[in-house]
Design an enzyme around this catalytic site. Structure first.
Site, mmCIF file in Angstrom:
data_model
loop_
_atom_site.group_PDB
_atom_site.id
_atom_site.type_symbol
_atom_site.label_atom_id
_atom_site.label_comp_id
_atom_site.label_asym_id
_atom_site.label_seq_id
_atom_site.Cartn_x
_atom_site.Cartn_y
_atom_site.Cartn_z
ATOM 1 N N LEU A 33 -16.520 12.370 21.878
ATOM 2 C CA LEU A 33 -15.895 11.063 22.107
ATOM 3 C C LEU A 33 -14.532 10.941 21.415
ATOM 4 O O LEU A 33 -14.326 11.444 20.321
ATOM 5 C CB LEU A 33 -16.836 9.949 21.621
ATOM 6 C CG LEU A 33 -18.219 9.939 22.297
ATOM 7 C CD1 LEU A 33 -19.080 8.824 21.728
ATOM 8 C CD2 LEU A 33 -18.107 9.810 23.815
ATOM 9 N N GLY A 36 -10.175 7.370 24.201
ATOM 10 C CA GLY A 36 -10.353 6.948 25.600
ATOM 11 C C GLY A 36 -11.738 6.351 25.803
ATOM 12 O O GLY A 36 -11.904 5.283 26.415
ATOM 13 N N HIS A 37 -12.763 7.024 25.248
ATOM 14 C CA HIS A 37 -14.138 6.499 25.357
ATOM 15 C C HIS A 37 -14.264 5.186 24.582
ATOM 16 O O HIS A 37 -14.934 4.260 25.031
ATOM 17 C CB HIS A 37 -15.141 7.512 24.778
ATOM 18 C CG HIS A 37 -15.187 8.811 25.514
ATOM 19 N ND1 HIS A 37 -14.758 9.991 24.961
ATOM 20 C CD2 HIS A 37 -15.629 9.116 26.759
ATOM 21 C CE1 HIS A 37 -14.927 10.972 25.827
ATOM 22 N NE2 HIS A 37 -15.447 10.479 26.932
ATOM 23 N N GLY A 146 -12.810 5.759 33.023
ATOM 24 C CA GLY A 146 -11.379 5.845 32.692
ATOM 25 C C GLY A 146 -10.563 6.335 33.878
ATOM 26 O O GLY A 146 -10.999 7.205 34.636
ATOM 27 N N LYS A 148 -8.100 8.227 33.814
ATOM 28 C CA LYS A 148 -7.630 9.613 33.706
ATOM 29 C C LYS A 148 -8.342 10.494 34.728
ATOM 30 O O LYS A 148 -7.757 11.379 35.325
ATOM 31 C CB LYS A 148 -7.847 10.176 32.298
ATOM 32 C CG LYS A 148 -7.191 11.545 32.156
ATOM 33 C CD LYS A 148 -7.327 12.098 30.785
ATOM 34 C CE LYS A 148 -8.602 12.858 30.591
ATOM 35 N NZ LYS A 148 -8.708 14.111 31.351
ATOM 36 N N ASP A 149 -9.637 10.195 34.933
ATOM 37 C CA ASP A 149 -10.396 10.930 35.953
ATOM 38 C C ASP A 149 -10.329 10.118 37.250
ATOM 39 O O ASP A 149 -11.328 9.587 37.739
ATOM 40 C CB ASP A 149 -11.839 11.128 35.492
ATOM 41 C CG ASP A 149 -11.900 12.043 34.288
ATOM 42 O OD1 ASP A 149 -11.402 13.174 34.393
ATOM 43 O OD2 ASP A 149 -12.399 11.619 33.234
ATOM 44 N N SER A 185 -11.493 15.252 25.935
ATOM 45 C CA SER A 185 -12.364 16.042 25.054
ATOM 46 C C SER A 185 -11.857 17.473 24.934
ATOM 47 O O SER A 185 -12.170 18.177 23.982
ATOM 48 C CB SER A 185 -13.785 16.054 25.610
ATOM 49 O OG SER A 185 -14.195 14.731 25.812
ATOM 50 N N ARG A 186 -11.070 17.912 25.920
ATOM 51 C CA ARG A 186 -10.575 19.291 25.903
ATOM 52 C C ARG A 186 -9.363 19.488 24.998
ATOM 53 O O ARG A 186 -8.996 20.625 24.706
ATOM 54 C CB ARG A 186 -10.218 19.734 27.325
ATOM 55 C CG ARG A 186 -11.427 19.878 28.218
ATOM 56 C CD ARG A 186 -11.012 20.155 29.648
ATOM 57 N NE ARG A 186 -12.118 19.940 30.559
ATOM 58 C CZ ARG A 186 -12.960 20.870 30.958
ATOM 59 N NH1 ARG A 186 -12.820 22.095 30.539
ATOM 60 N NH2 ARG A 186 -13.939 20.594 31.780
HETATM 61 O O1 PAF Z 1 -16.414 11.536 33.049
HETATM 62 C C1 PAF Z 1 -17.397 12.073 32.491
HETATM 63 O O2 PAF Z 1 -17.455 12.201 31.278
HETATM 64 C C2 PAF Z 1 -18.545 12.597 33.351
HETATM 65 O O3 PAF Z 1 -18.065 13.128 34.544
HETATM 66 C C3 PAF Z 1 -19.637 11.554 33.616
HETATM 67 C C4 PAF Z 1 -19.105 10.391 34.437
HETATM 68 C C5 PAF Z 1 -20.173 11.038 32.285
HETATM 69 C C6 PAF Z 1 -20.788 12.190 34.395
HETATM 70 O O4 PAF Z 1 -21.351 13.257 33.704
#
Ligand code: PAF
Length: 281
Positions: A33, A36-37, A146, A148-149, A185-186
């Site tokens: 985490l 962003g989270h 988020g 970002k994705d 996270s990367r």
């Molecule tokens: O965005 C993420 O962290 C993952 O793709 C999710 C939505 C938790 C599903 O595993």
């Protein structure tokens, strides 16, 4: 904050909260985490009576076993960092989420075939499989994702559009480090030297946005590809200017259409993604 590990316990918790007419905000994560989270959790907390956060590194969304193995994991530290922001952290095992091997295929109307989907075959089927399962057992009022994705959000909205779940999807702006790099996270996998170069992606996105009033999507795309070609540290996987709903590539900017520039690139062996709205309707 409660720690729950089984589906039956989380269903029980949700059923009780609902019987008390409490609204539930859900933040699914794969752990590791970062800010962003935390932004997702803060918004969920501000908008709901109860907040549930899941931490589960979902094996079905990794098309590369090595990537799954090296995905950063630190559940204890994660749990500690969100204590004040959520009421329940759901940390199921793989066996709990996948009691039987699932080969379920989702029809995502081609949204899963472009950009990330092209380079990570099966990735979005795995994401939708786990999110579908989460939504079944955690009947939340709102679920937070988020920007970002970006492609993931579009696809999850498509899952919800099928009418199977009554949850509403809330999209939260990308949180960036001071130099513009999107939290991910990367990022921790980058060496100190490479980390300094990482903001190049966001700088390129910003410059592309500043060109949107005078250049066509074709010319902006060409410019982005050239910028990455000139930079030896990065290996561009794709750059695409797409419609924010259909994810189809855009030929001309139109007033009726929101256009988003999405980029995936490797810096060393670390794959980074980012995106920016170039044109808003
Ligand atoms: O965005 C993420 O962290 C993952 O793709 C999710 C939505 C938790 C599903 O595993």
């Amino acid at each position: 904050m409660k720690i729950i590990q089984t589906s039956s316990d989380i269903i029980h918790f949700v059923t009780f909260a609902k019987s008390q007419h409490q609204t539930i905000g859900f933040v699914p994560t794969m752990g590791a985490l970062h800010q962003g989270h935390l932004a997702l959790l803060k918004q969920a907390k501000a908008e709901n009576d109860v907040v549930i956060c899941s931490i589960f590194v979902n094996p079905t969304q990794f098309n590369d076993v090595e990537d799954y193995k090296k995905y950063p994991r630190n559940v204890e530290k994660d749990i500690d960092s969100i204590k004040s922001l959520c009421d329940v952290v759901f940390v199921p095992s793989v066996e709990e989420m996948y009691p039987t091997i699932s080969n379920k295929m989702y029809d995502l109307e081609g949204l899963d075939m472009v950009m990330e989907g092209k380079y990570r075959p099966g990735h979005f089927n795995g994401v939708v499989m786990i999110v579908d399962r989460f939504f079944e057992i955690i009947a939340a009022d709102y679920a937070y994702f988020g920007k970002k994705d970006f492609q993931q959000v579009v696809i999850i909205k498509k899952l919800v559009e099928t009418g199977k779940h009554s949850v509403r999807i809330v999209t939260v702006d990308t949180v960036r480090e001071e130099d513009g790099l999107a939290y991910s996270s990367r990022n921790v996998l980058l060496s100190a030297g490479k980390r300094k170069e990482a903001p190049f992606i966001y700088q390129t996105l910003l410059q592309a946005k500043s060109m949107a009033c005078k250049l066509s999507p074709y010319d902006i795309h060409k410019w982005v590809v050239e910028e990455f070609t000139k930079n030896n540290s990065f290996k561009l996987e794709y750059a695409a200017i797409v419609d924010a709903v259909s994810l189809k590539e855009i030929k001309d900017f139109k007033e009726s259409q929101e256009a988003v520039l999405c980029i995936a690139a490797f810096l060393d062996n670390v794959r980074l993604i980012d995106n920016l709205e170039l044109y808003k309707k």
